[in-house]
Write a protein that holds these residues in place. Structure first.
Motif, mmCIF file in Angstrom:
data_model
loop_
_atom_site.group_PDB
_atom_site.id
_atom_site.type_symbol
_atom_site.label_atom_id
_atom_site.label_comp_id
_atom_site.label_asym_id
_atom_site.label_seq_id
_atom_site.Cartn_x
_atom_site.Cartn_y
_atom_site.Cartn_z
ATOM 1 N N UNK A 159 0.844 -1.199 0.000
ATOM 2 C CA UNK A 159 0.000 0.000 0.000
ATOM 3 C C UNK A 159 0.881 1.251 0.000
ATOM 4 N N UNK A 160 1.355 1.616 -1.164
ATOM 5 C CA UNK A 160 2.319 2.723 -1.210
ATOM 6 C C UNK A 160 1.621 4.081 -1.161
ATOM 7 N N UNK A 161 2.319 5.049 -0.581
ATOM 8 C CA UNK A 161 1.773 6.409 -0.486
ATOM 9 C C UNK A 161 2.087 7.176 -1.759
ATOM 10 N N UNK A 162 1.153 7.128 -2.687
ATOM 11 C CA UNK A 162 1.411 7.779 -3.967
ATOM 12 C C UNK A 162 0.369 8.863 -4.269
ATOM 13 N N UNK A 163 -0.337 9.320 -3.250
ATOM 14 C CA UNK A 163 -1.406 10.279 -3.505
ATOM 15 C C UNK A 163 -1.532 11.214 -2.307
ATOM 16 N N UNK A 164 -2.118 12.361 -2.544
ATOM 17 C CA UNK A 164 -2.377 13.260 -1.429
ATOM 18 C C UNK A 164 -1.642 14.574 -1.549
ATOM 19 N N UNK A 165 -1.815 15.405 -0.558
ATOM 20 C CA UNK A 165 -1.311 16.782 -0.622
ATOM 21 C C UNK A 165 0.196 16.922 -0.844
ATOM 22 N N UNK A 166 1.035 16.044 -0.305
ATOM 23 C CA UNK A 166 2.471 16.269 -0.532
ATOM 24 C C UNK A 166 2.838 16.266 -2.011
ATOM 25 N N UNK A 167 2.013 15.632 -2.830
ATOM 26 C CA UNK A 167 2.385 15.506 -4.234
ATOM 27 C C UNK A 167 2.284 16.812 -4.995
ATOM 28 N N UNK A 168 1.518 17.749 -4.447
ATOM 29 C CA UNK A 168 1.483 19.074 -5.067
ATOM 30 C C UNK A 168 2.872 19.672 -5.094
ATOM 31 N N UNK A 169 3.524 19.688 -3.967
ATOM 32 C CA UNK A 169 4.842 20.322 -3.887
ATOM 33 C C UNK A 169 5.900 19.519 -4.631
ATOM 34 N N UNK A 170 5.777 18.193 -4.577
ATOM 35 C CA UNK A 170 6.774 17.363 -5.247
ATOM 36 C C UNK A 170 6.707 17.537 -6.758
ATOM 37 N N UNK A 171 5.499 17.582 -7.266
ATOM 38 C CA UNK A 171 5.326 17.747 -8.712
ATOM 39 C C UNK A 171 5.769 19.145 -9.146
ATOM 40 N N UNK A 172 5.413 20.108 -8.347
ATOM 41 C CA UNK A 172 5.789 21.485 -8.656
ATOM 42 C C UNK A 172 7.312 21.629 -8.700
ATOM 43 N N UNK A 188 15.887 12.989 -9.071
ATOM 44 C CA UNK A 188 15.435 11.995 -8.089
ATOM 45 C C UNK A 188 16.496 10.954 -7.765
ATOM 46 N N UNK A 189 17.729 11.265 -8.109
ATOM 47 C CA UNK A 189 18.778 10.270 -7.862
ATOM 48 C C UNK A 189 18.948 10.035 -6.360
ATOM 49 N N UNK A 190 18.703 11.061 -5.595
ATOM 50 C CA UNK A 190 18.692 10.900 -4.138
ATOM 51 C C UNK A 190 17.314 11.305 -3.634
ATOM 52 N N UNK A 191 16.475 10.318 -3.435
ATOM 53 C CA UNK A 191 15.070 10.601 -3.109
ATOM 54 C C UNK A 191 14.925 11.352 -1.793
ATOM 55 N N UNK A 192 15.705 10.945 -0.809
ATOM 56 C CA UNK A 192 15.594 11.578 0.499
ATOM 57 C C UNK A 192 15.939 13.056 0.426
ATOM 58 N N UNK A 193 16.981 13.346 -0.325
ATOM 59 C CA UNK A 193 17.428 14.731 -0.482
ATOM 60 C C UNK A 193 16.376 15.548 -1.233
ATOM 61 N N UNK A 194 15.813 14.942 -2.255
ATOM 62 C CA UNK A 194 14.780 15.609 -3.050
ATOM 63 C C UNK A 194 13.595 16.001 -2.165
ATOM 64 N N UNK A 195 13.164 15.072 -1.339
ATOM 65 C CA UNK A 195 12.006 15.346 -0.482
ATOM 66 C C UNK A 195 12.337 16.452 0.514
ATOM 67 N N UNK A 210 1.922 28.323 -2.734
ATOM 68 C CA UNK A 210 0.651 28.571 -3.408
ATOM 69 C C UNK A 210 0.535 27.728 -4.679
ATOM 70 N N UNK A 211 1.631 27.717 -5.442
ATOM 71 C CA UNK A 211 1.615 26.929 -6.669
ATOM 72 C C UNK A 211 1.473 25.438 -6.365
ATOM 73 N N UNK A 212 2.053 25.000 -5.255
ATOM 74 C CA UNK A 212 1.936 23.593 -4.863
ATOM 75 C C UNK A 212 0.486 23.225 -4.587
ATOM 76 N N UNK A 213 -0.209 24.132 -3.894
ATOM 77 C CA UNK A 213 -1.615 23.846 -3.576
ATOM 78 C C UNK A 213 -2.447 23.783 -4.848
ATOM 79 N N UNK A 214 -2.085 24.682 -5.752
ATOM 80 C CA UNK A 214 -2.748 24.694 -7.042
ATOM 81 C C UNK A 214 -2.542 23.366 -7.761
ATOM 82 N N UNK A 215 -1.337 22.870 -7.615
ATOM 83 C CA UNK A 215 -0.935 21.634 -8.274
ATOM 84 C C UNK A 215 -1.733 20.439 -7.747
ATOM 85 N N UNK A 216 -2.001 20.451 -6.452
ATOM 86 C CA UNK A 216 -2.810 19.376 -5.873
ATOM 87 C C UNK A 216 -4.175 19.332 -6.530
#
Length: 578
Positions: A159-172, A188-195, A210-216
């Motif tokens: 059950x991977x976490x692939x949805x929800x509010x954090x993805x707005x900022x990640x995609x942005x 994304x070569x270093x996922x931890x650093x990216x996050x 603001x743009x992240x929220x828009x992205x969600x």
RNA sequence: GGGCGUGUAGCAUAGCCUGGAUAAUGCACCGGCCUCCUAAGCCGGGGACCGCGGGUUCGAAUCCUGCCGCGCCCGCCA
């Protein structure tokens, strides 16, 4: 040696009847002797002393005399201080070990026919897997293997976490990097650093936030451009997970992935069904249900929020959708969640809600398999976001490196290629065994030296016993002696002890399956390996007498098979040599 | 405040559900064992008010109860 109980209770029943002790559950009084030197099985008679107006010693002696002839050829019956003690007869042990070695599954009965879904591992997209994921992955994987060996039909779900509010900022953030010429794989070569970086920008930059929220909103609305980036994010993360899973040697594959995004479209129907059952109430603008007597700090009833005041759904609804999917689409009867103890209450509330909503009925079981924390040697929980957390990949790599050194020291004859293959098995096995060997409820301190010590009650100890067995069997093959016949003749104490420990293996699997407790198998395997160690010292196999020799090869063969099978249930591999 | 988990030799743990005899295992410590199938091993030894107090019982590490320590959780994050 559960099988020993059957003939004993058969012999005991008429004796108890004659004594007018009809109300007792015969199986509950037959137990393992606490003092092994007294016997394999003990029956205490002190509790009947008052009723029979006789001393426990007298009763035990009487019973022993009565059942002794009945157990001829099965066990030696004696009595002492109010106990009847029974030592399994070598001929009986021989018979049982022969049967076990002729069978298919090391004596494990495939009598559990449930359809089970096990939810485990559950990493998050765009985050590195760290030690925190180790336990769920290793424990869950072992439970899959254990329940399958018992005959269950098991469905793995990641059950991977692939949805929800954090993805707005990640995609942005991905989008930003792309416009400045950075490739997704690079970003994304270093996922931890990216996050971490993304989080930092999100917290400090109002415009980005603001743009992240828009992205969600765009993501929820299915905006194609946004989805393209989302898929990249998912894809690259899955590659990382796959790398870890392969190194770790777990059963999980891409087919087992069931992300939160899958359940997202189902959420309105969940709410609809809850509404139809009349469970939903409004509280501070949110739609909630009250599944039980849980209270908050103020003593008010604690609700489960199924739709937030802002109109969004959250994880509780998603978890309910997940239950519906597993029960109605997959036909699951038992739902098992291998998730940290901190989510205990949440899952209890979700399970209760699912019952109230009629999503599951009394035939279904729900079990939250909790486990303790992995602590840092300095104290405190290892965290993922704040940095300093041990990456799972790094941990496993170091385990393998250390194992490689040990193998090179101990056995320089092995060529580098085979050595590195063995090192993976030994290093990863050490980590897994260490995680599984204690009651999973307990926390443990993450300590390189403890994990990778190759002495004592460890994975490598078991693997070493197996490798020695394999070595003996190979020697015999060279001498033209194969072990097709499997003839047993238990002459020495060490042989008898080893055989008895092997006979106890199936029961340890039963207990592990019942309690979802792999450590019960670890314990028994360790006992078997110890008993083998003693046998190994006392009973040379490469002897002149061909009959004695083939008898001992038989013991080695069944021991090796049981060890390998048992380690297999833990997800620990057994190398042919090391 | 409520809930869940946990407390057993110097350290790390098992046993607790289903109550029985001298509480088991590993590490560490002490003493033995490699012309012989891998010494990552084997044999022997010392080391424990089973967190504390009550209760039930012929008998409690185990069941009940009250405390204490530690960890985690307790509504719009998963």
């Amino acid at each position: 040696m559960r099988e020993l109980h059957m003939p004993i209770s058969k012999a005991l029943q008429p004796v108890l009847n004659k004594l007018n002790l009809t109300g007792v559950d015969i199986n509950s009084i037959i137990g393992k002797a606490t003092d092994q030197s007294q016997g394999d099985v003990a029956i205490p008679f002190h509790r009947f002393s008052r009723e029979l107006k006789k001393s426990p010693q007298e009763i035990a002696e009487h019973v022993a005399n009565q059942i002794r002839p009945e157990l001829e050829g099965i066990g030696q019956v004696t009595s002492k201080s109010g106990f009847v003690n029974i030592v399994a007869d070598p001929s009986w042990v021989t018979k049982r070990i022969t049967e076990l070695s002729m069978g298919q599954n090391c004596g494990i009965s495939r009598d559990a026919k449930r359809k089970v879904v096990i939810d485990y591992s559950s990493p998050n997209i765009a985050k590195e897997m760290h030690v925190g994921h180790l336990r769920s992955t290793v424990i869950g994987d072992s439970l899959v293997r254990i329940l399958e060996s018992k005959g269950c039909s098991v469905i793995r779900e990641n059950h991977i976490g692939d949805w929800g509010t954090p993805f707005g900022m990640l995609i942005e953030r991905m989008e930003n990097l792309k416009t400045s010429g950075v490739k997704p794989e690079e970003a994304l070569s270093d996922l931890g650093e990216f996050y971490r970086q993304t989080r930092e920008i999100f917290d400090s930059d109002d415009d980005f936030r603001m743009r992240s929220r828009n992205r969600v909103v765009k993501l929820q609305a299915g905006d194609e451009e946004t989805l393209v980036i989302w898929r990249q994010l998912v894809h690259i993360s899955l590659e990382h997970f796959k790398e870890v899973y392969e190194l770790l040697g777990v059963l999980l594959t891409d087919k087992d992935i069931m992300g939160e995004s899958y359940y997202d479209p189902l959420l309105p129907s969940v709410l609809h069904r809850l509404n139809e059952s009349g469970l939903v109430e409004i509280n501070d603008g949110a739609q909630v249900i009250y599944p039980g007597e849980w209270v908050n700090r103020e003593g008010e009833k604690l609700p489960l929020i199924v739709k937030k005041a802002d109109g969004g759904y959250n994880y509780a609804t998603s978890d309910l959708a997940c239950i519906i999917d597993r029960v109605e689409r997959l036909g699951a009867e038992d739902l098992i969640y291998v998730v940290g103890a901190e989510q205990k209450q949440h899952f209890e509330m979700v399970f209760a809600s699912a019952r109230l909503g009629g999503f599951i009925d009394p035939n279904h079981t729900t079990r939250h398999v909790q486990f303790g924390l992995v602590l840092s040697p300095e104290g405190g929980k290892l965290k993922s976001r704040s940095g300093g957390a041990v990456k799972l990949l790094d941990l496993l790599t170091e385990a393998v490196e250390r194992a490689e050194k040990s193998v090179a020291e101990r056995n320089p004859k092995i060529n580098p290629e085979e050595r590195s293959r063995i090192a993976r098995i030994v290093g990863v096995g050490a980590v897994k065994y260490h995680d599984l060997k204690a009651d999973r409820n307990r926390d443990y301190v993450f300590d390189w030296d403890k994990m990778l010590s190759f002495e004592g009650d460890t994975g490598p100890y078991l693997q070493y016993a197996h490798a020695r067995i394999n070595s003996i069997i190979n020697r015999n093959k060279k001498d033209g002696i194969t072990n097709g016949s499997m003839i047993f003749n238990l002459r020495e104490d060490t042989e008898l002890r080893l055989a008895k420990e092997i006979l106890r293996f199936p029961e340890s699997v039963n207990i592990a399956a019942r309690d979802l407790a792999p450590h019960r198998i670890c314990q028994q395997l360790h006992r078997i390996a110890q008993a083998f160690g003693a046998f190994y010292e006392k009973c040379p196999v490469l002897v002149e007498d061909p009959i004695l020799r083939s008898e001992r090869v038989s013991i080695c063969t069944i021991t090796g098979t049981v060890l390998k099978t048992g380690m297999g249930l833990l997800g620990v591999e057994a190398p042919e040599r090391m």
